[in-house]
Design an enzyme around this catalytic site. Structure first.
Site, short mmCIF file in Angstrom:
data_model
loop_
_atom_site.label_atom_id
_atom_site.label_comp_id
_atom_site.label_asym_id
_atom_site.label_seq_id
_atom_site.Cartn_x
_atom_site.Cartn_y
_atom_site.Cartn_z
N ARG A 21 0.74 -1.22 -0.05
CA ARG A 21 -0.11 -0.19 -0.07
C ARG A 21 0.92 1.24 0.09
NH1 ARG A 21 -1.95 0.64 4.53
NH2 ARG A 21 -1.24 -1.20 5.72
N TYR A 60 -1.66 -3.63 -6.74
CA TYR A 60 -1.45 -4.38 -5.61
C TYR A 60 -2.48 -4.39 -4.53
CZ TYR A 60 1.51 -7.28 -2.53
OH TYR A 60 1.88 -8.22 -1.77
N LYS A 106 -9.53 -2.11 1.68
CA LYS A 106 -9.30 -1.24 2.63
C LYS A 106 -10.09 0.04 1.83
CE LYS A 106 -6.98 -3.85 4.82
NZ LYS A 106 -5.74 -4.06 5.74
N HIS A 152 -10.82 -2.20 11.38
CA HIS A 152 -9.64 -3.17 10.86
C HIS A 152 -9.24 -3.89 12.01
CE1 HIS A 152 -5.40 -3.10 9.55
NE2 HIS A 152 -5.88 -3.91 8.84
N SER A 190 -1.65 -3.80 10.24
CA SER A 190 -1.09 -4.77 9.01
C SER A 190 -0.04 -5.44 9.41
CB SER A 190 -0.86 -3.87 7.74
OG SER A 190 -2.13 -3.14 7.08
N CYS A 205 1.03 -7.77 11.72
CA CYS A 205 1.05 -7.85 13.19
C CYS A 205 0.63 -9.26 13.65
CB CYS A 205 0.64 -6.70 13.98
SG CYS A 205 1.96 -5.27 13.74
N ASP A 212 -9.16 -9.58 8.92
CA ASP A 212 -8.78 -8.15 8.80
C ASP A 212 -9.71 -7.31 8.99
OD1 ASP A 212 -6.64 -6.46 7.80
OD2 ASP A 212 -7.70 -6.54 5.82
N ARG A 266 1.98 -12.36 -0.51
CA ARG A 266 0.71 -12.69 0.19
C ARG A 266 0.21 -13.88 -0.60
NH1 ARG A 266 -1.63 -8.85 3.98
NH2 ARG A 266 -0.06 -6.97 4.00
O1 SAT Z 1 -2.58 -4.27 1.14
S1 SAT Z 1 -3.64 -4.73 1.77
O2 SAT Z 1 -4.22 -3.31 2.52
O3 SAT Z 1 -4.77 -5.18 1.39
C1 SAT Z 1 -3.04 -5.58 3.33
C2 SAT Z 1 -2.83 -4.76 4.42
O4 SAT Z 1 -1.87 -3.95 4.43
O5 SAT Z 1 -3.31 -5.13 5.58
MN MN Z 2 -5.18 -5.11 7.25
#
Ligand code: SAT
Ligand code: MN
Length: 596
Positions: A83, A211, A220, A240, A262, A264, A291, A381
């Site tokens: 991101r 991405y 998100k 979140h 993210s 963690c 998530d 991922r």
């Molecule tokens: O890239 S994403 O936002 O889908 C994953 C994350 O950062 O939690």
């Molecule tokens: Mn996340």
């Protein structure tokens, strides 16, 4: 199909939602000039055709069919691997409404900037129209959206991560409302990349990245940034958070929602396997989501939660038989891997997979050379359907959602913060969430390991001013509300030798058990100014070997350190000026006073 052709259940004969959708699709096509338009129905045959097309052009590479049936590797552009928070904007009429927590641009200016980028960008490409539903298709808590994209990889991922296709389109037709998301990979040029949100218009425009959260707009962009704005207006919460169920040996299940930044360990916690002693006694952990959590008060005053997603977009590195056997079992087949390495016989590989195999090729497709780069990108991922997860709860599909007994906030804190503490009441709990700090990770571009305030793990995702967001949280404390207890955890405390003091993973259930017993009124705690901490004896530590240093740091609190922390929390709240709710500021002042 001709570029301006309408969806088959024609606009003239149906409700205004489909007419509005058709008009929007036509206007986007006019601007972006695709060669063809494809309306996604979510069928297997559609997916097969898309996959074949991506295999032919190299977007997807087939992995070992014997070991990983129907699984694929995608290598993203090396400059497009996470991101991009510095290029992510919330565009509200008034700057103040976006708050100091967001980058802001005036809506007119942002539309002009984005529309210029989108001009003619889909020439030579197919434009995909993806109707999707976030949440079970028949849940009153769910909300729909439509993403237009020129990336077949996005379509394939959205099919796993959302309820996509015909059923979602039917709901949109019934309901009349949907979030509009327009996405193009553009030239994948980091200098021509923006992720823009227009919460007042329920609209997203994303350009220049293929991405994850930049491109899968249901995640998100919709389910957090736009949904948090909708939730504030409609009286619910878009968070979140993972959601899990803990079933005790008596067969009773408590549901817990937990916010962590993210990368963690949300996925690992959501899929936790109990330690042997707990398993033998009959404890079980059920996964609802890893998530995102949408929750709202039910008729009985409790908060009810759904997972708006239907799949997992999990971090691969570190996932192993030891750390997360449920994830590993889930991704054995029908999985899209992004930016992992591969073995000589074409199996996916990443750092920490610990399966005795060796990487041959790295995430960029070059021969693996540890001196050059890791085999898997740290933010690589897997995308997989939630239904493949052995611990996936049948309650995840319940339209009413699950009642939440406890809310957990947690960050990555090498020092100061103990293993767990409980907030005294809802207002204190909101402050605990608001004050969350964490060290940054590879999930976003930028420096890793820098401590920053990440309130409720929503710093990158709250679609409006944090001061208003905290006020919204506080507003749930009404007459008759039966709110969850609020806790804070830290799995990442380090000792003087730089090593983690708490074993984490399955052993985190020991902490969850204490929380549940607190909810039921059956566990002890020690009152301190920062909250209620368990004494060592309040937690089941049987079978764990913890050093004296670990016991002191995990279950103790350092008054001088917390004085400094609360001073810094006060400065953070002050950054929001008079808009910050007085109740939160008063709570911070009260605790600072108690610490002095
Ligand atoms: O890239 S994403 O936002 O889908 C994953 C994350 O950062 O939690
Ligand atoms: Mn996340």
């Amino acid at each position: 199909m001709n570029a301006l052709s309408k969806h088959s259940s024609d606009a003239t004969s149906t409700g205004s939602a489909l007419a509005a959708l058709n008009d929007w699709v036509a206007s986007v096509a006019m601007r972006t000039r695709p060669d063809a338009i494809h309306w996604c129905d979510g069928s297997d045959s559609e997916n097969d055709a898309l996959v074949a097309r991506m295999q032919a052009d190299g977007t997807l590479l087939k992995l070992n069919e014997q070991t990983h049936p129907d699984s694929w590797l995608h290598r993203s552009d090396p400059d497009d691997v996470a991101r991009v928070e510095h290029l992510t904007y919330v565009c509200t009429t008034h700057h103040e409404d976006a708050g100091p927590n967001n980058h802001w641009m005036a809506p007119d200016e942002a539309h002009a900037e984005m529309d210029a980028l989108f001009d003619g960008c889909m020439q030579g490409r197919t434009m995909y129209v993806i109707p999707y539903c976030m949440g079970p298709i028949d849940s009153p808590l769910s909300r729909c959206g439509v993403e237009i994209t020129d990336s077949p990889y996005v379509v394939a991922n959205m099919r796993i991560m959302t309820r996509m296709g015909a059923a979602a389109l039917a709901r949109i037709e019934r309901e009349g409302a949907f979030v509009k998301g327009l996405h193009s990979i553009g030239e994948l040029d980091p200098n021509r990349r923006f992720i823009m949100h227009f919460p007042e218009e329920l609209t997203i425009k994303s350009y220049g990245s293929g991405y994850g959260g930049n491109a899968l707009l249901g995640k998100k962009c919709h389910a957090l940034r736009i949904a948090s704005h909708q939730a504030r207006q409609e009286g619910w919460l878009a968070e979140h958070m993972l959601i899990l169920g803990v079933e005790n040996p008596q067969g009773e299940t408590h549901y817990i929602a937990a916010a962590f930044p993210s990368a963690c360990g949300k996925t690992n916690l959501a899929m936790l396997i109990p330690p042997a002693g707990y398993r033998e006694a009959g404890w079980k952990v059920w996964t609802i989501g890893d998530d995102i959590c949408w929750m709202r008060p039910g008729a009985d005053g409790r908060l009810y939660a759904i997972n708006p997603e239907s799949g997992f977009f999990g971090v691969a590195p570190g996932t192993s038989e030891k750390s997360n056997p449920n994830a590993l079992a889930s991704i054995q087949s029908n999985t899209i891997y992004t930016n992992v390495g591969t073995t000589a016989d074409n199996q996916p590989w990443w750092e920490g997979i610990d399966n005795g195999q060796q990487p041959a090729t790295d995430w960029r497709g070059e021969a693996y050379d540890p001196a050059k780069r890791p085999a898997a990108h740290p933010n690589s991922r897997f995308t997989v359907s939630a239904r493949r997860c052995p611990s996936y709860s049948p309650m995840a599909e319940d339209p009413q959602g699950v009642p939440i007994s406890a809310i957990v906030f947690g960050g990555r804190r090498a020092s100061l913060v103990p293993l767990v503490f409980e907030a005294r009441d809802w207002t204190h709990g909101v402050l605990v969430g608001a004050a969350m700090g964490s060290e940054t990770t590879a999930a976003a571009t930028g420096a890793v390991g820098v401590m920053r305030r990440d309130p409720m793990a929503m710093k990158p995702f709250c679609g409006y001013n944090f001061a208003d967001y905290f006020a919204h949280w506080l507003s749930f404390d009404t007459e008759g509300a039966k709110l969850p207890k609020v806790f804070h955890v830290n799995w990442f405390r380090k000792g003087n030798d730089g090593k983690f003091l708490w074993p984490g993973f399955g052993d985190n259930l020991r902490v969850l058990e204490w929380m549940i017993r607190r909810v039921e009124g059956g566990a002890g705690a020690v009152e301190t100014p920062i909250g209620r901490l368990p004494a060592e004896a309040d937690l089941n530590l049987e079978g764990l070997e913890l050093s004296a240093e670990a016991r002191a740091k995990l279950f103790g609190y350092d008054r001088a350190g917390w004085q400094a922390e609360f001073e810094s929390i006060g400065e953070f709240l002050d950054e929001y000026g008079p808009r910050m709710p007085a109740a939160l500021k008063a709570e911070q002042v009260r605790i600072s006073g108690a610490l002095a």
